[in-house]
Design a protein around this motif. Structure first.
Motif, PDB file in Angstrom:
ATOM      1  N   ALA A 175       0.804  -1.222   0.000  1.00 34.81           N
ATOM      2  CA  ALA A 175       0.000   0.000   0.000  1.00 34.81           C
ATOM      3  C   ALA A 175       0.841   1.278   0.000  1.00 34.81           C
ATOM      4  CB  ALA A 175      -0.965  -0.019   1.183  1.00 34.81           C
ATOM      5  N   PRO A 176       1.868   1.409   0.866  1.00 35.19           N
ATOM      6  CA  PRO A 176       2.655   2.656   0.845  1.00 35.19           C
ATOM      7  C   PRO A 176       3.303   2.920  -0.510  1.00 35.19           C
ATOM      8  CG  PRO A 176       3.120   1.392   2.834  1.00 35.19           C
ATOM      9  CD  PRO A 176       2.321   0.511   1.944  1.00 35.19           C
ATOM     10  N   TRP A 177       3.767   1.857  -1.163  1.00 37.75           N
ATOM     11  CA  TRP A 177       4.405   2.041  -2.470  1.00 37.75           C
ATOM     12  C   TRP A 177       3.405   2.498  -3.515  1.00 37.75           C
ATOM     13  CZ3 TRP A 177       9.460   2.299  -2.808  1.00 37.75           C
ATOM     14  CH2 TRP A 177      10.232   1.682  -1.840  1.00 37.75           C
ATOM     15  N   LEU A 178       2.172   2.020  -3.406  1.00 33.78           N
ATOM     16  CA  LEU A 178       1.147   2.461  -4.347  1.00 33.78           C
ATOM     17  C   LEU A 178       0.828   3.945  -4.148  1.00 33.78           C
ATOM     18  CD1 LEU A 178      -1.315  -0.586  -4.286  1.00 33.78           C
ATOM     19  CD2 LEU A 178       0.287   0.064  -6.098  1.00 33.78           C
ATOM     20  N   PHE A 179       0.837   4.407  -2.897  1.00 29.24           N
ATOM     21  CA  PHE A 179       0.544   5.810  -2.621  1.00 29.24           C
ATOM     22  C   PHE A 179       1.638   6.741  -3.160  1.00 29.24           C
ATOM     23  CE2 PHE A 179      -2.404   4.224   0.731  1.00 29.24           C
ATOM     24  CZ  PHE A 179      -3.523   4.943   0.336  1.00 29.24           C
ATOM     25  N   ILE A 180       2.882   6.305  -3.058  1.00 27.78           N
ATOM     26  CA  ILE A 180       3.972   7.182  -3.510  1.00 27.78           C
ATOM     27  C   ILE A 180       4.386   6.895  -4.957  1.00 27.78           C
ATOM     28  CG2 ILE A 180       4.871   7.417  -1.170  1.00 27.78           C
ATOM     29  CD1 ILE A 180       7.147   5.538  -1.933  1.00 27.78           C
ATOM     30  N   ALA A 181       3.699   5.950  -5.602  1.00 28.25           N
ATOM     31  CA  ALA A 181       4.042   5.615  -6.990  1.00 28.25           C
ATOM     32  C   ALA A 181       3.970   6.816  -7.927  1.00 28.25           C
ATOM     33  CB  ALA A 181       3.148   4.479  -7.494  1.00 28.25           C
ATOM     34  N   PRO A 182       2.938   7.689  -7.834  1.00 30.05           N
ATOM     35  CA  PRO A 182       2.933   8.855  -8.737  1.00 30.05           C
ATOM     36  C   PRO A 182       4.160   9.739  -8.560  1.00 30.05           C
ATOM     37  CG  PRO A 182       0.772   8.524  -7.771  1.00 30.05           C
ATOM     38  CD  PRO A 182       1.704   7.592  -7.061  1.00 30.05           C
ATOM     39  N   TRP A 183       4.573   9.953  -7.304  1.00 31.68           N
ATOM     40  CA  TRP A 183       5.777  10.769  -7.072  1.00 31.68           C
ATOM     41  C   TRP A 183       7.017  10.074  -7.627  1.00 31.68           C
ATOM     42  CZ3 TRP A 183      10.416  10.015  -4.648  1.00 31.68           C
ATOM     43  CH2 TRP A 183      11.209  11.157  -4.488  1.00 31.68           C
ATOM     44  N   LEU A 184       7.129   8.763  -7.387  1.00 32.62           N
ATOM     45  CA  LEU A 184       8.287   8.021  -7.888  1.00 32.62           C
ATOM     46  C   LEU A 184       8.361   8.078  -9.407  1.00 32.62           C
ATOM     47  CD1 LEU A 184       8.255   4.839  -5.604  1.00 32.62           C
ATOM     48  CD2 LEU A 184       9.889   6.738  -5.536  1.00 32.62           C
ATOM     49  N   LEU A 185       7.214   7.954 -10.052  1.00 31.92           N
ATOM     50  CA  LEU A 185       7.184   8.024 -11.510  1.00 31.92           C
ATOM     51  C   LEU A 185       7.598   9.412 -11.994  1.00 31.92           C
ATOM     52  CD1 LEU A 185       6.492   6.685 -14.207  1.00 31.92           C
ATOM     53  CD2 LEU A 185       4.131   7.464 -13.887  1.00 31.92           C
ATOM     54  N   GLY A 186       7.050  10.449 -11.365  1.00 29.49           N
ATOM     55  CA  GLY A 186       7.426  11.812 -11.745  1.00 29.49           C
ATOM     56  C   GLY A 186       8.895  12.094 -11.499  1.00 29.49           C
ATOM     57  N   PHE A 187       9.432  11.599 -10.361  1.00 31.10           N
ATOM     58  CA  PHE A 187      10.850  11.799 -10.058  1.00 31.10           C
ATOM     59  C   PHE A 187      11.724  11.094 -11.087  1.00 31.10           C
ATOM     60  CE2 PHE A 187      14.760  10.270  -8.064  1.00 31.10           C
ATOM     61  CZ  PHE A 187      15.313  11.474  -7.623  1.00 31.10           C
ATOM     62  N   ALA A 188      11.348   9.878 -11.457  1.00 32.67           N
ATOM     63  CA  ALA A 188      12.153   9.128 -12.421  1.00 32.67           C
ATOM     64  C   ALA A 188      12.151   9.789 -13.797  1.00 32.67           C
ATOM     65  CB  ALA A 188      11.633   7.695 -12.526  1.00 32.67           C
ATOM     66  N   VAL A 189      10.979  10.292 -14.228  1.00 31.44           N
ATOM     67  CA  VAL A 189      10.853  10.846 -15.576  1.00 31.44           C
ATOM     68  C   VAL A 189      11.397  12.259 -15.663  1.00 31.44           C
ATOM     69  CG1 VAL A 189       9.204  11.533 -17.366  1.00 31.44           C
ATOM     70  CG2 VAL A 189       8.899   9.367 -16.140  1.00 31.44           C
ATOM     71  N   PHE A 190      11.093  13.086 -14.650  1.00 30.39           N
ATOM     72  CA  PHE A 190      11.396  14.511 -14.751  1.00 30.39           C
ATOM     73  C   PHE A 190      12.642  14.943 -13.978  1.00 30.39           C
ATOM     74  CE2 PHE A 190       6.739  14.254 -15.333  1.00 30.39           C
ATOM     75  CZ  PHE A 190       6.682  14.719 -16.636  1.00 30.39           C
ATOM     76  N   THR A 191      13.218  14.061 -13.163  1.00 27.32           N
ATOM     77  CA  THR A 191      14.420  14.433 -12.403  1.00 27.32           C
ATOM     78  C   THR A 191      15.568  13.459 -12.655  1.00 27.32           C
ATOM     79  OG1 THR A 191      13.072  15.461 -10.671  1.00 27.32           O
ATOM     80  CG2 THR A 191      15.363  14.935 -10.126  1.00 27.32           C
TER      81      THR A 191
END
Length: 306
Positions: free
Chosen positions: A18-34
């Motif tokens: 569950a925690p990973w699913l909640f932070i998945a959007p941030w992780l995806l944005g960090f990987a793509v844009f940073t």
């Protein structure tokens, strides 16, 4: 029996997932844009790339070129001088205003808003204000100094006064640091001051021996954040001295490192060279931050320290 075990395993996995699913959007944005842009810039720093044509691998030629480019040294020196002067002054002004605000009564809320509002001003507008307020002939600051018989300098054209003028304008946005320090001041136990007053401690002694040590974590945070920000100074100086093809006020004294990096990447389309400059800046800031962290072990006192 096997189905029950599998069901139990699924139930045990869900809380961990569950925690990973909640932070998945941030992780995806960090990987793509940073993360990806940072890694790709590392590759570009090893190439000759003009945005139009494909990158041409040149190894460490861009890094060698930086050490041979006199403007890189000039830009680094300008940025270093600006940082060494601006950061301590910025922190002292922020602390002074926070101490005054901590003593404010009913007007404290209004002052907090007033101090923070300039932070909302677009940096481009601040760059324009530099020319309007610091103009050597008709600027508001020189007119104010003239009331006291002081002949103000040519802030925008005299190389010796360009950086002091930009440093003065940077104090326009101390509001956020003031609020951080004010929050730290409000957290200092009043019992410490009461005990110091009973012991006959002066106001200066209470400030230096109680207030500053107790808020040292917040002070350290403000110093680190503003040091990184000072090394990345760009918008105000670029708008005032280099923006829109501005050659009238173009002055090497205002050529900060990020401005020269921007010129190489987006004006001259030397994107590979600009990427190498970006990695050099990253290394410089990382080293300085590491030194600050080491020094903080002796100067910063946390609540759990004994």
């Amino acid at each position: 029996m096997g189905a029950a075990v599998r069901a139990a395993r699924r139930r045990s996995v869900r809380p961990r997932l569950a925690p990973w699913l909640f932070i998945a959007p941030w992780l995806l944005g960090f990987a793509v844009f940073t993360a990806w842009p940072v890694l790709y810039s590392g590759y570009l720093s090893l190439t000759d790339y003009d945005v139009v044509n494909d990158p041409n691998f040149v190894g460490f030629d861009n890094y060698v070129r930086m050490f041979e480019d006199p403007k890189v040294g000039l830009a680094l020196w300008n940025t270093f001088v600006y940082t060494v002067v601006q950061v301590p002054l910025y922190v002292l002004v922020s602390l002074a205003l926070a101490l005054l605000l901590n003593r404010a009564g009913r007007g404290a809320g209004w002052f907090r808003t007033a101090f923070l509002l300039p932070k909302m001003t677009p940096p481009v507008a601040v760059g324009v204000l530099v020319l309007l307020l610091l103009n050597g002939q008709q600027g508001a600051l020189n007119e104010f100094l003239g009331w006291f018989g002081i002949d103000g300098p040519n802030w925008t054209t005299d190389s010796a006064w360009v950086k002091p003028g930009l440093i003065l304008m940077s104090l326009w946005t101390v509001g956020s640091s003031v609020l951080i320090l004010l929050a730290a001041l409000r957290a200092v136990p009043e019992e410490l001051y009461d005990a110091a007053v009973i012991d006959g401690a002066s106001g200066w002694y209470r400030t230096t021996r109680i207030t500053v040590p107790m808020i040292s974590p917040a002070l350290f945070f403000v110093v680190v954040v503003n040091t990184i920000g000072a090394f990345q100074t760009f918008t105000e100086a670029y708008t005032a001295y280099f923006g829109a093809g501005n050659s009238t006020y173009g002055n090497d004294a205002a050529l900060f490192y990020v401005i020269y990096l921007f010129q190489q990447g987006f004006e001259f389309f030397h994107m590979g060279y600009a990427s190498a400059m970006a990695w050099l800046l990253f290394l410089v800031v990382a080293v300085i931050t590491a030194v600050q962290l080491v020094v903080s072990r002796r100067l910063v006192h946390y609540e759990g320290d004994r």
